[in-house]
Design a protein around this motif. Structure first.
Motif, short mmCIF file in Angstrom:
data_model
loop_
_atom_site.label_atom_id
_atom_site.label_comp_id
_atom_site.label_asym_id
_atom_site.label_seq_id
_atom_site.Cartn_x
_atom_site.Cartn_y
_atom_site.Cartn_z
N LEU A 191 -30.51 -2.98 -22.90
CA LEU A 191 -31.15 -3.99 -22.06
C LEU A 191 -31.75 -3.32 -20.82
O LEU A 191 -31.11 -2.48 -20.18
N ASP A 192 -32.97 -3.67 -20.51
CA ASP A 192 -33.59 -3.18 -19.29
C ASP A 192 -32.93 -3.85 -18.08
O ASP A 192 -32.53 -5.02 -18.15
N LEU A 193 -32.82 -3.11 -17.00
CA LEU A 193 -32.24 -3.64 -15.78
C LEU A 193 -33.34 -3.92 -14.77
O LEU A 193 -34.20 -3.07 -14.51
N GLU A 194 -33.32 -5.12 -14.22
CA GLU A 194 -34.30 -5.51 -13.21
C GLU A 194 -33.58 -5.69 -11.88
O GLU A 194 -32.51 -6.30 -11.82
N ARG A 195 -34.16 -5.19 -10.84
CA ARG A 195 -33.57 -5.36 -9.53
C ARG A 195 -33.96 -6.71 -8.95
O ARG A 195 -35.06 -7.22 -9.20
N LEU A 196 -33.05 -7.29 -8.18
CA LEU A 196 -33.31 -8.57 -7.56
C LEU A 196 -34.44 -8.44 -6.54
O LEU A 196 -34.67 -7.36 -5.98
N ASP A 197 -35.10 -9.56 -6.25
CA ASP A 197 -36.26 -9.52 -5.34
C ASP A 197 -35.91 -8.90 -4.00
O ASP A 197 -36.66 -8.11 -3.45
N TYR A 198 -34.76 -9.28 -3.45
CA TYR A 198 -34.43 -8.77 -2.13
C TYR A 198 -34.11 -7.28 -2.17
O TYR A 198 -34.29 -6.56 -1.17
N GLN A 199 -33.66 -6.76 -3.33
CA GLN A 199 -33.44 -5.32 -3.44
C GLN A 199 -34.76 -4.57 -3.37
O GLN A 199 -34.87 -3.56 -2.69
N ARG A 200 -35.77 -5.08 -4.06
CA ARG A 200 -37.08 -4.43 -4.02
C ARG A 200 -37.67 -4.50 -2.63
O ARG A 200 -38.27 -3.55 -2.15
#
Length: 299
Positions: free
Chosen positions: A286-295
């Motif tokens: 599974l690809d991991l996506e960072r949360l908006d606030y992390q970006r």
């Protein structure tokens, strides 16, 4: 946003979508425009509907009241409210009236038939996971297909991309060959091996108990016994939750993908022969996506 991405599939299944929040119409209109959302966003600015549905987050008010330093109240804040938001004097008053996040499923008569809520604010059901759990089929993404001497199977995740706190499902669609069956829960009391979807432990993911569909009763003439089995196509659902704690989130931020391994285990029989137990390895990346606030924090 995943709900918008799945809108066509939901509507083709006869499901209408609406989201409700305590935000003003202006805020919601701006949000819909920026995120290109086409389903209704309903403003409940005084939280009256939120309160009527029994999902008002009263923990916020407790944390602003005279008992705000009580250890139990502090613990509830960290469980049910975004601590970073609550700890900001500028923001804490703004979150009064927020609901516990979740999903209600209503029938044509506006009766609630299912609901999906989490105890920890960082954990959220995906739209695809809700669809699987209420019986709306998905077009499998990143599927693993296989065939054995006794059956065919397709294994796939509800979501190919996850992030900290994601509640999703791993699914295995199983189709026994003609005149073949595998054993369902309850058959173990009669000495048979029940079909299993078994995932290896993961330091990043919590696995919930596997969900089994209803089974058939098979009458085995030679022993004159009735046994619960699966003879037609069926699906096993393994619900999983990616760690949502701050520590887990930091660890996941160092990874690009998450690999989960397990197996489909079964013993198949026909009217004359019981075949040796079989274990089929399964793996999901599974690809991991960072949360908006992390970006945002990295910019």
């Amino acid at each position: 946003m995943e709900l918008q991405d799945r809108l066509e599939a939901l509507e083709s299944s006869g499901i209408g979508i609406a989201a409700i929040s305590y935000d003003s119409q202006e805020v919601l209109a701006d949000f819909a425009d920026k995120r290109r959302i086409t389903f209704p966003l309903l403003s409940d600015s005084d939280s009256s509907v939120i309160t009527e549905f029994g999902i008002l987050n009263t923990v916020v008010a407790e944390g602003l009241g005279p008992n705000q330093d009580n250890p139990d109240v502090v613990a509830d804040i960290h469980k049910y409210v975004a601590a970073a938001v609550f700890d900001s004097p500028r923001l804490r008053q703004r979150i009064l009236g927020t609901p516990f996040p979740g999903t209600f499923v209503l029938d044509a008569n506006a009766r609630v038939t299912s609901r999906f809520f989490e105890e920890f604010y960082r954990e959220r059901n995906t739209t695809s996971n809700v669809m699987l759990k209420i019986g709306i089929g998905l077009s499998p993404i990143a599927a693993v297909e296989g065939t054995t001497a006794q059956l065919k199977f397709t294994a796939y995740p509800s979501n190919p991309t996850v992030t900290a706190g994601t509640r999703f499902s791993l699914a295995v669609d199983v189709e026994p060959n003609p005149d073949m069956h595998v054993y369902a829960p309850g058959a173990e009391t009669m000495g048979y091996r029940v079909v299993g979807f078994n995932m290896a432990p993961s330091k990043y993911v919590r696995f919930e108990p596997v969900e089994f569909p209803d089974s058939d009763i098979y009458h085995f003439e030679p022993l004159d016994e009735d046994v619960p089995v699966y003879q037609e196509a069926f699906t096993l659902l393994q619900e999983a939750v990616v760690g949502g704690s701050a520590e887990a989130e930091a660890a996941l931020a160092e990874l690009d993908a998450l690999t989960l391994s397990g197996s489909l285990d079964y013993q198949a029989c026909d009217d004359a022969i019981c075949y040796p137990p079989t274990s089929v390895p399964l793996s999901f990346t599974l690809d991991l996506e960072r949360l908006d606030y992390q970006r945002a924090n990295q910019r």
